[in-house]
Design a protein around this motif. Structure first.
Motif, short mmCIF file in Angstrom:
data_model
loop_
_atom_site.label_atom_id
_atom_site.label_comp_id
_atom_site.label_asym_id
_atom_site.label_seq_id
_atom_site.Cartn_x
_atom_site.Cartn_y
_atom_site.Cartn_z
N HIS A 263 33.78 -42.29 -9.15
CA HIS A 263 34.18 -41.59 -10.38
C HIS A 263 35.70 -41.58 -10.50
N GLU A 264 36.17 -41.61 -11.75
CA GLU A 264 37.61 -41.54 -12.00
C GLU A 264 38.01 -40.07 -12.10
N ALA A 265 38.77 -39.62 -11.15
CA ALA A 265 39.17 -38.21 -11.10
C ALA A 265 40.62 -38.13 -10.66
N GLU A 266 41.31 -37.12 -11.14
CA GLU A 266 42.70 -36.84 -10.78
C GLU A 266 42.97 -35.37 -11.01
N ILE A 267 44.07 -34.89 -10.45
CA ILE A 267 44.46 -33.49 -10.64
C ILE A 267 44.77 -33.26 -12.11
N ALA A 268 44.15 -32.25 -12.68
CA ALA A 268 44.40 -31.88 -14.08
C ALA A 268 45.62 -30.97 -14.13
N ARG A 269 46.64 -31.40 -14.86
CA ARG A 269 47.87 -30.63 -14.95
C ARG A 269 47.67 -29.46 -15.92
N ARG A 270 47.82 -28.26 -15.36
CA ARG A 270 47.70 -27.05 -16.18
C ARG A 270 48.89 -26.12 -15.97
N LYS B 163 44.78 -26.37 -9.37
CA LYS B 163 43.48 -26.33 -8.68
C LYS B 163 42.34 -26.80 -9.57
N TRP B 164 42.68 -27.60 -10.60
CA TRP B 164 41.66 -28.18 -11.48
C TRP B 164 41.65 -29.69 -11.32
N VAL B 165 40.48 -30.28 -11.50
CA VAL B 165 40.29 -31.71 -11.39
C VAL B 165 39.77 -32.23 -12.72
N LEU B 166 40.42 -33.28 -13.22
CA LEU B 166 40.00 -33.93 -14.45
C LEU B 166 39.10 -35.10 -14.10
N VAL B 167 37.89 -35.08 -14.61
CA VAL B 167 36.93 -36.17 -14.40
C VAL B 167 36.69 -36.82 -15.76
N ALA B 168 37.14 -38.06 -15.90
CA ALA B 168 37.01 -38.75 -17.18
C ALA B 168 36.80 -40.25 -16.92
N PRO B 169 35.70 -40.79 -17.42
CA PRO B 169 34.62 -40.12 -18.16
C PRO B 169 33.75 -39.29 -17.21
N ALA B 170 33.17 -38.24 -17.75
CA ALA B 170 32.35 -37.34 -16.94
C ALA B 170 30.94 -37.90 -16.82
N PRO B 171 30.31 -37.68 -15.67
CA PRO B 171 28.92 -38.16 -15.51
C PRO B 171 27.95 -37.31 -16.31
N THR B 172 26.80 -37.85 -16.51
CA THR B 172 25.73 -37.11 -17.19
C THR B 172 24.53 -37.03 -16.25
N PRO B 173 23.90 -35.90 -16.15
CA PRO B 173 24.29 -34.63 -16.80
C PRO B 173 25.54 -34.04 -16.15
N LEU B 174 26.18 -33.16 -16.90
CA LEU B 174 27.44 -32.60 -16.44
C LEU B 174 27.27 -31.74 -15.20
N GLU B 175 26.09 -31.12 -15.07
CA GLU B 175 25.87 -30.22 -13.94
C GLU B 175 25.79 -30.97 -12.62
N SER B 176 25.67 -32.29 -12.70
CA SER B 176 25.64 -33.05 -11.44
C SER B 176 26.96 -32.97 -10.68
N LEU B 177 28.02 -32.61 -11.40
CA LEU B 177 29.30 -32.46 -10.72
C LEU B 177 29.30 -31.30 -9.74
N ARG B 178 28.46 -30.31 -9.96
CA ARG B 178 28.40 -29.19 -9.02
C ARG B 178 27.88 -29.64 -7.67
N GLU B 179 26.93 -30.59 -7.68
CA GLU B 179 26.41 -31.08 -6.43
C GLU B 179 27.43 -31.97 -5.73
N MET B 180 28.20 -32.72 -6.53
CA MET B 180 29.21 -33.60 -5.93
C MET B 180 30.41 -32.82 -5.41
N CYS B 181 30.75 -31.74 -6.09
CA CYS B 181 31.95 -30.96 -5.74
C CYS B 181 31.49 -29.66 -5.11
N ALA B 182 31.24 -29.69 -3.83
CA ALA B 182 30.80 -28.48 -3.15
C ALA B 182 31.93 -27.46 -3.11
N GLY B 183 31.61 -26.22 -3.41
CA GLY B 183 32.59 -25.15 -3.38
C GLY B 183 33.40 -25.00 -4.65
#
Length: 588
Positions: free
Chosen positions: A181-188, A120-140
């Motif tokens: 953005h480049e994103a994929e499921i982060a394997r944990r 249930k984790w998503v790897l975003v690489a490279p991450a956008p700046t500022p990092l908190e902008s991901l909260r707006e993009m990823c609702a919930g």
């Protein structure tokens, strides 16, 4: 015209010839079997009865036209007369299936994925700046965390976004991709194939970079220098071998001594790489292609639908040193490529690494795969790509649900070649390293073991490689023969070509009766008295043996001393007599 019987039962009792005669008189066909003929006759009777009723009702219609409808109503009453005596089968109402199972199945699958997967984790690489902008993009989303750093120049960063469930993470990957953005499921978590590759008891290694001119026997001979090599098999169509060692220690020793160092031929450009992952489809090849070339090949595979389930930025590290304590320590070995550890399993000695770019992951794979030797660990670390497509996730192997304790599945009876059935079996092909307790643990899986006895040499106590196992009942021996005989091999380092266990029935001695007193031989009554030879039958012989030899000179025996006297040599007269008797003269 013959008269047709009035009742259906009487008509059914007619013979075939009688039915045909009636049908022939009525001008109907007479072919077919009796049921067909009878059905045809019944139709004729029903039609005839209907016509007769109509003719009778006609005169009654003149005085009163209205009752003319009554004969028409009477005709249907005669028509429903059953054609056959067998009543139709009753109609059973089948309740419709409940409409909920399909939805419940989907819900159960969704719950199972969330419980068993946990990705249930998503790897975003490279991450956008500022990092908190991901909260707006990823609702919930639950949280957004920075992950590691970039390569040495620090140009790229990564982010790890957590969601409540896998389904939410999959939706977020699609949403981020739509935003560019480049994103994929982060394997944990470790999937089933990852656990197989990270098995710390595995004795199979993969040798890459072996030319086609090298025979299997040469590879087996080289690895046999560091332990017992059981088999070396070339993977078809590749430059790799799968080598199976007898124990883990030999496999680790060979890996430490050969990987990144040994060349089978003088003209070999690069040394071989020895890894712990036997699956060739999830590892880089034996060549040293550049990062750009590797990226082009990966893009082509994805475009062709091949390898699309493999992550471009995540790697699995297998064979970590036993002294590794944390994921940060593992990430430090890949700091030049900007690697970060997303999972560290100390028991399995493995980790999952994430990289900011696909080129960084490829560089780490080419540079460190099969050659990285952390400080204090002579055995190199294995790197391979991992899958991040949840649709391609292999199912976990669930434990086989066996019968309840004390209940065993039925098995076929052994053949006559095993001997007469008994609760005791003879077992062979047991290595010297296995004692009674080891054998007991093996055979306890098929029944209650009462006794295990290994045959040993009386002198040094070493067992002979065979013995006996006694069960509580014969059914247990049948299960042992069915499940273990010639199917279970006891592997020992000193016996690389050990044969499977073989067995047959053994005889069980009958329990001994109560101890009895030893039998004492008693002479017959006729021999109770001392035995003396009869005097009369042998009266012509002398009474004493000395008289039988009286004619011989006494001097010949005089030289023998009496009891308690010292022996003496022969006299001069005796020597002369001996010399004359044997034809010899006096000695000079």
């Amino acid at each position: 015209m013959g008269k047709i019987p009035d009742t259906a039962a009487a008509r059914k009792a007619l013979k075939v010839a009688e039915i045909k005669a009636l049908l022939e008189e009525a001008g109907l066909a007479t072919d077919g079997t009796k049921p067909t003929l009878l059905e045809r006759l019944e139709e004729h009777v029903a039609k005839t009865d209907g016509d007769d009723g109509a003719e009778v009702a006609a005169p009654a219609a003149e005085p009163a036209p209205a009752p003319a409808a009554e004969p028409e109503a009477a005709a249907p009453e005669a028509a429903p007369e059953p054609v056959r005596d067998v009543p139709p089968p009753p109609v059973r109402e089948v309740p419709p299936p409940p409409p909920a199972p399909a939805v419940a199945k989907d819900d159960a699958k969704h719950e199972e994925d969330e419980e068993d997967g946990g990705e249930k984790w998503v790897l975003v690489a490279p991450a956008p700046t500022p990092l908190e902008s991901l909260r707006e993009m990823c609702a919930g989303c639950v949280s957004v965390e920075p992950l590691g750093g970039g390569p040495a120049d620090g140009a790229s960063t990564m982010a790890l976004v957590e969601f409540p469930a896998e389904r939410d993470a999959l939706n977020a990957v699609a949403a981020l991709a739509a935003l560019g953005h480049e994103a994929e499921i982060a394997r944990r978590t470790l999937w089933q194939d990852d656990e197989d590759d990270a098995d710390v008891t595995s004795t199979i290694v993969r040798v890459e970079g072996v030319s086609a001119t090298i025979h299997e026997s040469i590879v087996a001979s080289v690895f046999g220098t560091y332990g017992t090599c059981i088999a070396a098999t070339r993977e078809e169509g590749t430059d790799a071998f799968a080598v199976r060692m007898a124990d883990r220690r030999g496999a680790e020793t060979a890996t430490a001594a050969l990987s990144g160092v040994y060349r089978f031929e003088e003209g070999q450009e690069f040394p071989v790489r020895v890894t712990w992952c036997p699956c060739p489809s999830k590892k880089s090849g034996g060549d040293r292609s550049s990062a750009a070339g590797e990226k082009r090949k990966r893009d082509e595979d994805v475009a062709n639908g091949e390898g699309a389930t493999l992550s471009a930025k995540q790697l699995l590290a297998v064979g970590l040193p036993a002294t590794t304590q944390s994921g940060e320590q593992v990430a430090g070995w890949f700091a030049a490529e900007g690697g970060a550890c997303t999972l560290f399993d100390k028991d399995r000695r493995c980790a999952i690494l994430a990289f900011p770019t696909a080129d960084a992951a490829t560089e780490a794979l080419d540079t460190h795969g099969g050659t990285l030797r952390p400080e204090g660990n002579p055995c190199p670390v294995t790197l391979r790509r991992i899958a991040c497509d949840l649709d391609a996730r292999p199912k976990k192997r669930s434990a086989v649900q066996g019968p309840p304790p004390g209940v065993w599945p039925p098995v076929p009876k052994p053949g006559p070649e095993y001997g007469e059935p008994s609760a005791k079996i003879y077992i062979g092909s047991i290595p010297q390293e296995y004692a009674e307790d080891d054998v007991r643990r093996i055979f306890s899986t098929v029944g209650e073991v009462r006794e295990v006895k290994i045959l040993r040499n009386p002198g040094d106590g070493r067992h002979k490689g065979s013995g006996f196992v006694t069960f509580s009942d014969i059914a247990a021996t049948e299960r042992a023969i069915h499940f273990i005989d010639n199917k279970y091999t006891l592997i020992a380092p000193a016996h690389p070509l050990q044969k499977p266990i073989y067995m047959k029935y053994a005889k069980i001695g009958r329990p001994s009766a109560a101890p009895q007193q030893p039998m004492v031989y008693q002479q017959p009554m006729a021999y109770q008295q001392p035995y003396y030879p009869p005097q009369q039958a042998y009266g012509h012989y002398p009474q004493h043996p000395q008289q039988a030899y009286a004619q011989y000179p006494q001097q010949a025996y005089g030289q023998y001393p009496q009891q308690g006297q010292a022996p003496q040599g022969p006299t001069h007269q005796q020597q002369q007599m001996w010399q004359q008797g044997f034809g010899g003269g006096a000695q000079q």
